[in-house]
Enzyme design. Sequence first.
Site, PDB file in Angstrom:
ATOM      1  CE  LYS A 139      -0.514  -0.222   4.983  1.00 52.88           C
ATOM      2  NZ  LYS A 139      -1.259   0.201   6.135  1.00 52.88           N
ATOM      3  NE  ARG A 174      -5.648   0.618  11.738  1.00 52.52           N
ATOM      4  CZ  ARG A 174      -4.429   0.494  11.202  1.00 52.52           C
ATOM      5  NH1 ARG A 174      -3.573   1.507  11.255  1.00 52.52           N
ATOM      6  NH2 ARG A 174      -4.051  -0.636  10.608  1.00 52.52           N
ATOM      7  CE1 TYR A 194      13.412  31.348   4.396  1.00 60.53           C
ATOM      8  CE2 TYR A 194      13.601  29.013   3.883  1.00 60.53           C
ATOM      9  CZ  TYR A 194      13.326  30.308   3.494  1.00 60.53           C
ATOM     10  OH  TYR A 194      12.978  30.570   2.207  1.00 60.53           O
ATOM     11  CG  MET A 229       9.711  23.797  -0.737  1.00 58.83           C
ATOM     12  SD  MET A 229       8.692  24.977  -1.633  1.00 58.83           S
ATOM     13  CE  MET A 229       7.685  25.659  -0.357  1.00 58.83           C
TER      14      MET A 229
END
Length: 355
Positions: A34, A129, A251, A299
């Site tokens: 998956k 779940r 940053y 990024m």
Amino acid sequence: MRPISATINLEALRHNLRVVQATAPHSRIMAVVKANGYGHGVLNVARGLKAADGFAVLNLEEAISLREAGFKQTLLLLEGAFSPDELELVSQHEITLVVHNVRQLDMLEKAALSQPVSVFAKLNTGMNRLGFSPSEYKAAVERLSTCFSVGDIALMTHFATADESLGIDDPYRIFSEASVGMRYPVSLANSAAILRYPHTHADWVRPGIMLYGASPIAGTPASTFQLRPAMSLRSEVIAVQSLKQGDSVGYGCKFTAVRESRIAVVACGYADGYPRHAPNGTPIQVAGKATHTVGRVSMDMLFADITDIPQADIGSPVELWGEQVPVDSVAEAAGTVGYELLCALAPRVLVKVIN
Ligand SMILES: Cc1ncc(COP(=O)(O)O)c(C=O)c1O
């Protein structure tokens, strides 16, 4: 072109599958592919794992893509079908369904399918779940056994704590009690249970993360289990900055040099799937040498300290994770698990497959 790429090593997948086969020699293997093969590409992974007996996926589209690519194995839809329309496609493509709630049972009973579908009836043993409760399970399996739309039946559960010190004693007992007298094949074990609890192997094991060469157990390296990483995320140094003591990078100035430093700017950022929360000190390899990241991941770029790697320069190769830098150690530094990093590989990263 940006120098970042992910290499998917099919030999490593084959090797890891052999580890599963050797560990659970009497079980069939339902390879969990998956999330686009845990980020490796579902078709790449299925090619590497073609000796598996089945593939477990989440979406009908993924299952159909595997059928259309020629895979004849059992294909298990882990959340089952979501609508009556899906059921007919499931039946036509001979896909196996997890059935985990009464609504899905009702749907199967109302369906008039071209051919019956095989099902895995899921019991909730404490994960809370998906799955029927222990008190509903017998009736649910009986309804499946008399439903015209249902062919073969198997029983399954999923352990919440196979990788934790809590272990699987309680859920295993709950499963054994709820399924007493039911003569169907059984599937219980994920990677952690395969490695830690041989008595849970049963008829089908469902390995995921171990096939990709990462560890299912926090703090225990994948190499302990002879697993090999199937994905290597690599890039290059695209700039080098010389910092005086007291200078910062990136940053927020999250790293300040305590000595004269050489800092590599690496073409890889959170938009490539690298975790933004990786702190100063996260392991990375530059020019074949182990070092660590500094400053905040941005990024498209991140920083590595190359003060002690004088040969590193623009164009030097960088391994973000893979054969030299375990994905689990990057994940641990970033406060997450290898699963998340592998699955989060961004679509913009070029994928190279080696056989
Ligand atoms: C139902 C089920 N079985 C098996 C697995 C495989 O787990 P792992 O990757 O820990 O082996 C998963 C993954 O989350 C799952 O949801």
